[in-house]
Design an enzyme around this catalytic site. Structure first.
Site, mmCIF file in Angstrom:
data_model
loop_
_atom_site.group_PDB
_atom_site.id
_atom_site.type_symbol
_atom_site.label_atom_id
_atom_site.label_comp_id
_atom_site.label_asym_id
_atom_site.label_seq_id
_atom_site.Cartn_x
_atom_site.Cartn_y
_atom_site.Cartn_z
ATOM 1 N N HIS A 60 0.838 -1.188 0.000
ATOM 2 C CA HIS A 60 0.000 0.000 0.000
ATOM 3 C C HIS A 60 0.876 1.241 0.000
ATOM 4 O O HIS A 60 2.099 1.146 0.072
ATOM 5 C CB HIS A 60 -0.985 -0.004 1.174
ATOM 6 C CG HIS A 60 -0.372 0.107 2.528
ATOM 7 N ND1 HIS A 60 0.377 -0.902 3.104
ATOM 8 C CD2 HIS A 60 -0.399 1.118 3.459
ATOM 9 C CE1 HIS A 60 0.764 -0.525 4.307
ATOM 10 N NE2 HIS A 60 0.310 0.687 4.545
ATOM 11 N N HIS A 62 1.422 4.006 1.955
ATOM 12 C CA HIS A 62 1.929 4.818 3.065
ATOM 13 C C HIS A 62 3.454 4.918 3.036
ATOM 14 O O HIS A 62 4.150 3.972 2.672
ATOM 15 C CB HIS A 62 1.433 4.265 4.392
ATOM 16 C CG HIS A 62 -0.031 4.511 4.613
ATOM 17 N ND1 HIS A 62 -0.801 3.774 5.479
ATOM 18 C CD2 HIS A 62 -0.873 5.436 4.058
ATOM 19 C CE1 HIS A 62 -2.046 4.232 5.456
ATOM 20 N NE2 HIS A 62 -2.110 5.230 4.606
ATOM 21 N N ASP A 64 5.864 4.856 5.158
ATOM 22 C CA ASP A 64 6.747 3.924 5.865
ATOM 23 C C ASP A 64 6.790 2.555 5.196
ATOM 24 O O ASP A 64 7.477 1.647 5.678
ATOM 25 C CB ASP A 64 6.337 3.786 7.341
ATOM 26 C CG ASP A 64 4.931 3.258 7.529
ATOM 27 O OD1 ASP A 64 4.053 3.541 6.696
ATOM 28 O OD2 ASP A 64 4.691 2.543 8.532
ATOM 29 N N HIS A 65 6.108 2.426 4.059
ATOM 30 C CA HIS A 65 6.151 1.188 3.275
ATOM 31 C C HIS A 65 6.779 1.393 1.898
ATOM 32 O O HIS A 65 7.202 0.416 1.278
ATOM 33 C CB HIS A 65 4.745 0.612 3.121
ATOM 34 C CG HIS A 65 4.168 0.130 4.416
ATOM 35 N ND1 HIS A 65 4.032 -1.211 4.723
ATOM 36 C CD2 HIS A 65 3.723 0.800 5.495
ATOM 37 C CE1 HIS A 65 3.521 -1.325 5.939
ATOM 38 N NE2 HIS A 65 3.330 -0.118 6.426
ATOM 39 N N HIS A 118 -7.537 -0.498 5.362
ATOM 40 C CA HIS A 118 -6.499 0.428 5.833
ATOM 41 C C HIS A 118 -6.288 1.523 4.791
ATOM 42 O O HIS A 118 -6.241 2.710 5.114
ATOM 43 C CB HIS A 118 -5.219 -0.356 6.088
ATOM 44 C CG HIS A 118 -4.104 0.442 6.675
ATOM 45 N ND1 HIS A 118 -4.163 1.016 7.922
ATOM 46 C CD2 HIS A 118 -2.872 0.760 6.174
ATOM 47 C CE1 HIS A 118 -3.029 1.654 8.178
ATOM 48 N NE2 HIS A 118 -2.234 1.515 7.134
ATOM 49 N N ASP A 140 -0.347 -3.668 6.428
ATOM 50 C CA ASP A 140 -0.994 -3.158 7.632
ATOM 51 C C ASP A 140 -2.457 -3.590 7.731
ATOM 52 O O ASP A 140 -3.244 -2.939 8.415
ATOM 53 C CB ASP A 140 -0.918 -1.628 7.675
ATOM 54 C CG ASP A 140 0.472 -1.113 7.988
ATOM 55 O OD1 ASP A 140 1.358 -1.928 8.293
ATOM 56 O OD2 ASP A 140 0.676 0.116 7.907
ATOM 57 N N HIS A 178 4.549 -4.354 11.437
ATOM 58 C CA HIS A 178 4.853 -3.555 12.628
ATOM 59 C C HIS A 178 4.951 -4.420 13.877
ATOM 60 O O HIS A 178 4.282 -5.456 13.974
ATOM 61 C CB HIS A 178 3.772 -2.496 12.860
ATOM 62 C CG HIS A 178 3.777 -1.392 11.855
ATOM 63 N ND1 HIS A 178 4.607 -0.301 11.966
ATOM 64 C CD2 HIS A 178 3.063 -1.222 10.714
ATOM 65 C CE1 HIS A 178 4.392 0.510 10.936
ATOM 66 N NE2 HIS A 178 3.462 -0.028 10.162
#
Length: 267
Positions: A60, A62, A64-65, A118, A140, A178
Site C-alpha cells: 500500500h 503509506h 513507511d512502506h 487500511h 498493515d 509492525h
C-alpha cells in the site's frame, strides 16, 4: 549467512524506524524486498548477506512502506510490483486480486488478494508455489493481535478483507509490518479476559520482547484464536462492547467490528 550458495527461499527480518519490519525474501543469492519504507537498512542487509536485489513488492501507499523505493532503484534497476488502485508512482507492475507474481530469480510465487480497509487499494501476497512453508505478506491489514486503522476504507471492507485472510490455512505464517503486538494484546486481554489461549500468548510474546526477539511472523491459527479483530462475533467480546456502552444489544457483527476498532483507536 555470508555464503553465496543458493538454497531454498527464506525470509530475513529487517527492522526499521521505531517499530517497522521490512522483509527480504532470499535464496542466499537473490532477494526481493517487501514494503521498503527505508532504503538504508535494506542496502545494509543486502551488503551484509551478499544478496542482489531482483524486485520490490509493495502492499500500500503509506510512506513507511514505500519511502525507500526511489533510493533502492538508484542502486538496482528492478521491477516494482504493487497495488493497481493505491496510486503509487513507482509501481511498474500494477496488481489486483487474481494476479500471480513469480519473483524474479527466486523459486517463489505469490497470489494477490485485494484487502482494502487500511487504504482503498491495499493488497496482500500469499505464497502459492507448493512449498511446505505458507507465507502471507499483509502490510498493515492484519497485525499480530490486531488490525490496521481504517484510514480510507470502511468497516465492511475491512471485515471482508480479514475474512479472506482468516480463511487461509492455520499454519500460514503472517509477515505483518509492525511490532505492535504487546499493545494489541493488552487491548485484547481487556475485552476477552477469559480467553485462555490469549492469556498464554500474552506471556509468550512479552517474554520475546524482553529478550529483544520479534513477535512476528505470527500464524493464521494463532490469530484466529487470540486476535479480537478476527473474533469480533465472540460472545465475550460482544458483551464487553455492550457493557462499555460502545455497542447496542443485538447490533450486527459489522457494527461490533466497527465499535471494536473505534475503541482500540483510543485505548
Amino acid at each position: 549467512m555470508t555464503s553465496t550458495a543458493k538454497h531454498a527461499a527464506t525470509v530475513l527480518t529487517v527492522p526499521a524506524f521505531a517499530d517497522n519490519y521490512l522483509w527480504l525474501i532470499h535464496d542466499g543469492v537473490h532477494a526481493v524486498v517487501v514494503d521498503p519504507g527505508d532504503a538504508a537498512p535494506i542496502l545494509a542487509a543486502l551488503n551484509q548477506h551478499r544478496l542482489t536485489l531482483t524486485a520490490i513488492l509493495l502492499t500500500h501507499h503509506h510512506a513507511d512502506h514505500i519511502g525507500g523505493v526511489p533510493e533502492l532503484l538508484q542502486h538496482y534497476a528492478v521491477p516494482v510490483f504493487g497495488p493497481r488502485n493505491d496510486a503509487i508512482a513507482a509501481v511498474a507492475r500494477p496488481l489486483v486480486e487474481g494476479d500471480v507474481v513469480s519473483l524474479p530469480r527466486l523459486d517463489v510465487e505469490f497470489a494477490v488478494l485485494d484487502v482494502p480497509g487500511h487504504t482503498r487499494g491495499h493488497i496482500a501476497y500469499v505464497r502459492r508455489d507448493g512449498a511446505a512453508e505458507r507465507w502471507l505478506f499483509c502490510g498493515d491489514t492484519l497485525f499480530a493481535g490486531g488490525c490496521g486503522r481504517l484510514f480510507e476504507g470502511t468497516p465492511e471492507q475491512m471485515v471482508a478483507s480479514l475474512s479472506k485472510l482468516a480463511a487461509l490455512p492455520d499454519d500460514t505464517q503472517v509477515f505483518c509490518a509492525h511490532e505492535y503486538t504487546l499493545s494489541n494484546l493488552r487491548f485484547a486481554a481487556a475485552i476477552e479476559p477469559n480467553n485462555l489461549a490469549l492469556m498464554a500468548r500474552v506471556r509468550i510474546e512479552a517474554a520475546k520482547r524482553e529478550d529483544g526477539v520479534p513477535t512476528v511472523p505470527t500464524s493464521i491459527g494463532v490469530e484466529k484464536a487470540t486476535n479480537p479483530f478476527l473474533r469480533y462475533s465472540e460472545q465475550e467480546i460482544v458483551e464487553s462492547l455492550v457493557e462499555a456502552g460502545r455497542l447496542a444489544p443485538g447490533a450486527s457483527p459489522v457494527a461490533a467490528f466497527a465499535a471494536l476498532r473505534q475503541w482500540k483507536n483510543s485505548f
